[in-house]
Design a protein around this motif. Structure first.
Motif, PDB file in Angstrom:
ATOM      1  N   LEU A 131       0.767  -1.290   0.098  1.00 22.40           N
ATOM      2  CA  LEU A 131      -0.001  -0.089  -0.125  1.00 22.40           C
ATOM      3  C   LEU A 131       0.832   1.455   0.082  1.00 22.40           C
ATOM      4  O   LEU A 131       0.479   2.305  -0.170  1.00 22.40           O
ATOM      5  CB  LEU A 131      -1.157  -0.058   1.190  1.00 22.40           C
ATOM      6  CG  LEU A 131      -2.138  -1.235   1.172  1.00 22.40           C
ATOM      7  CD1 LEU A 131      -2.895  -0.856   2.256  1.00 22.40           C
ATOM      8  CD2 LEU A 131      -2.829  -1.131  -0.066  1.00 22.40           C
ATOM      9  N   SER A 132       2.437   1.124   0.243  1.00 26.29           N
ATOM     10  CA  SER A 132       3.161   2.267   0.325  1.00 26.29           C
ATOM     11  C   SER A 132       4.238   2.491  -0.634  1.00 26.29           C
ATOM     12  O   SER A 132       4.964   2.888  -0.901  1.00 26.29           O
ATOM     13  CB  SER A 132       3.466   2.561   1.642  1.00 26.29           C
ATOM     14  OG  SER A 132       4.479   1.528   2.119  1.00 26.29           O
ATOM     15  N   GLN A 138      -4.291   2.156  -4.792  1.00 29.93           N
ATOM     16  CA  GLN A 138      -2.821   2.479  -5.045  1.00 29.93           C
ATOM     17  C   GLN A 138      -2.576   1.865  -6.505  1.00 29.93           C
ATOM     18  O   GLN A 138      -1.835   2.634  -7.036  1.00 29.93           O
ATOM     19  CB  GLN A 138      -1.970   1.489  -4.057  1.00 29.93           C
ATOM     20  CG  GLN A 138      -0.370   1.531  -4.283  1.00 29.93           C
ATOM     21  CD  GLN A 138      -0.151   2.729  -3.580  1.00 29.93           C
ATOM     22  OE1 GLN A 138      -0.857   3.868  -3.116  1.00 29.93           O
ATOM     23  NE2 GLN A 138       1.386   3.080  -3.508  1.00 29.93           N
ATOM     24  N   HIS A 187      -3.308   4.868  -9.043  1.00 27.64           N
ATOM     25  CA  HIS A 187      -2.616   5.903  -9.085  1.00 27.64           C
ATOM     26  C   HIS A 187      -0.982   5.588  -9.212  1.00 27.64           C
ATOM     27  O   HIS A 187      -0.358   6.771  -9.267  1.00 27.64           O
ATOM     28  CB  HIS A 187      -2.788   6.625  -7.617  1.00 27.64           C
ATOM     29  CG  HIS A 187      -4.151   7.042  -7.605  1.00 27.64           C
ATOM     30  ND1 HIS A 187      -4.553   8.094  -8.126  1.00 27.64           N
ATOM     31  CD2 HIS A 187      -5.043   6.672  -6.749  1.00 27.64           C
ATOM     32  CE1 HIS A 187      -6.049   8.265  -7.832  1.00 27.64           C
ATOM     33  NE2 HIS A 187      -6.305   7.525  -7.099  1.00 27.64           N
ATOM     34  N   GLY A 188      -0.528   4.389  -9.148  1.00 30.27           N
ATOM     35  CA  GLY A 188       0.757   4.385  -9.295  1.00 30.27           C
ATOM     36  C   GLY A 188       1.536   3.568 -10.489  1.00 30.27           C
ATOM     37  O   GLY A 188       2.386   3.544 -10.993  1.00 30.27           O
TER      38      GLY A 188
END
Length: 102
Positions: A11-12, A39, A42-43
């Motif tokens: 998630l990060s 996530q 957007h990534g």
């Protein structure tokens, strides 16, 4: 050659350079899966392959961001998931809300 494995908090994580993501989410809660999908939206760049085991992410997201390319039988080697029978390969699509990567 040319493969880099990263272990960490999905998630990060920074997915800007990813060309493929492998997700074995058999024991993941629905809330986590939905957060991970956000996530990814957007990534991940368009065209990144997302390989999942247990279910395709399209079961949790009908926005069209993921395109199911292939589904295949996958017998589980784990005693925790005897009913596991599906694997999937998805591709990320360009969406109007997706960030632009340089």
């Amino acid at each position: 050659r040319g493969i880099k494995f990263i272990q960490g908090d999905m998630l990060s994580a920074n997915y800007a350079e990813a060309t493929a993501v492998y997700y074995y989410g058999t024991c993941s809660e629905d809330e986590f899966i939905r957060a991970l999908i956000e996530q990814f939206k957007h990534g991940l760049r368009p065209g990144v392959k997302v390989i999942t085991v247990s279910y395709p992410l399209t079961e949790f997201d009908d926005s069209g961001f993921f395109v199911l390319k292939k589904s295949f039988p996958a017998d589980s080697p784990l005693p925790l998931s005897p009913g596991l029978k599906t694997g999937a390969i998805l591709l990320c699509r360009v969406m109007p809300h997706q960030r632009t990567f340089m």
